[in-house]
Design an enzyme around this catalytic site. Sequence first.
Site, PDB file in Angstrom:
ATOM      1  N   ASP A 215     -16.085  54.285 -12.773  1.00 42.14           N
ATOM      2  CA  ASP A 215     -17.006  54.106 -11.645  1.00 42.14           C
ATOM      3  C   ASP A 215     -16.892  52.713 -11.022  1.00 42.14           C
ATOM      4  OD1 ASP A 215     -19.043  55.013  -9.936  1.00 42.14           O
ATOM      5  OD2 ASP A 215     -20.617  54.160 -11.176  1.00 42.14           O
ATOM      6  N   SER A 239     -23.519  55.768  -6.330  1.00 42.13           N
ATOM      7  CA  SER A 239     -22.816  56.984  -6.711  1.00 42.13           C
ATOM      8  C   SER A 239     -23.757  58.173  -6.568  1.00 42.13           C
ATOM      9  CB  SER A 239     -22.331  56.885  -8.155  1.00 42.13           C
ATOM     10  OG  SER A 239     -21.485  55.764  -8.328  1.00 42.13           O
ATOM     11  N   GLN A 289     -15.388  61.600  -6.986  1.00 42.87           N
ATOM     12  CA  GLN A 289     -16.757  61.132  -6.791  1.00 42.87           C
ATOM     13  C   GLN A 289     -17.095  61.093  -5.310  1.00 42.87           C
ATOM     14  OE1 GLN A 289     -18.446  56.802  -6.925  1.00 42.87           O
ATOM     15  NE2 GLN A 289     -18.647  57.578  -9.017  1.00 42.87           N
TER      16      GLN A 289
END
Length: 306
Positions: A215, A239, A289
């Site tokens: 991430d 996110s 993502q």
Amino acid sequence: MTEAARAAASSPSGSSGQSAVDDLVALLDLERIEENIYRGVSPASSPVRVFGGQVAGQALVAAGRTVPVERRVHSLHSYFIRPGDPRVPIVYEVDRIRDGRSFTTRRVVAVQHGKAIFALSASFQIEERGNEHSSAMPEVPDPESLPTWNEAAEGYGLHTSDFPRPIDVRYVSEPPWESREDGPGEAASRVWMKADGKLPDDPLLHLCVMTYASDMTLLDGVLAKHGVYWGLDKVLGASLDHAMWFHRPFRADEWLLYDTASPSASGNRGLATGQFFSRDGELVATVVQEGLIRVIKPSPGEGTQV
């Protein structure tokens, strides 16, 4: 790497290298408080919200603790529901959805203040043999020939010395804080990364460390495409979801090439995809993502700096 990512990579003791890696291992070592219920904490140096990679990694730890060791996680799908509060513990509730002959499915909900902040579904499988193929790794320089994150970011006002990191990140492509000076660029990013020290041999821990690290730079391509960067421009980001597929065994304390790109941005959302390659060229994991990215345009006569 968002402000939250940079701060989350800081160790609680403010250390670096092996000590910071040990702190990350401790961060992922959840406390079991009841059957199927675990508790995790955030680093003392966390920003105003919990880093997404942290809660995803901890949730995967919780799921894995309820699965036989011979079954390895092969995929996870997750949603970030609410911002996490780093000042209070996170409770992870595991639902044992299914235990089949070959596959095991778990669902984990992370809870704070009585509300869900994150939800993860993960699938585990016994080891099986079959047909294999994979994408080829691009040709890139060796990680040792590239500057560290602190060296590359020096002079850009990114508080490099404030954030000791357990994850060593080396940019192969031009870092987005540099490329923004030339305006919009390529919607892609490549970095080498690994734990900045030795990890225990527990395979689940290596998967969770990769989940944590995945991430950190994934949305770089979205930012580079539009010539902006966290902390240097008025960019609000978070996110929204995170999915990973683990294809082959790897060690998170050995160099992995993270090749990412952004195929689309719309509605203040940016989509990013990534592939992790081991140093010998094997594709070991794939990541997707979608992130919230709001770029606040400066008022007339106002500079672009925050």
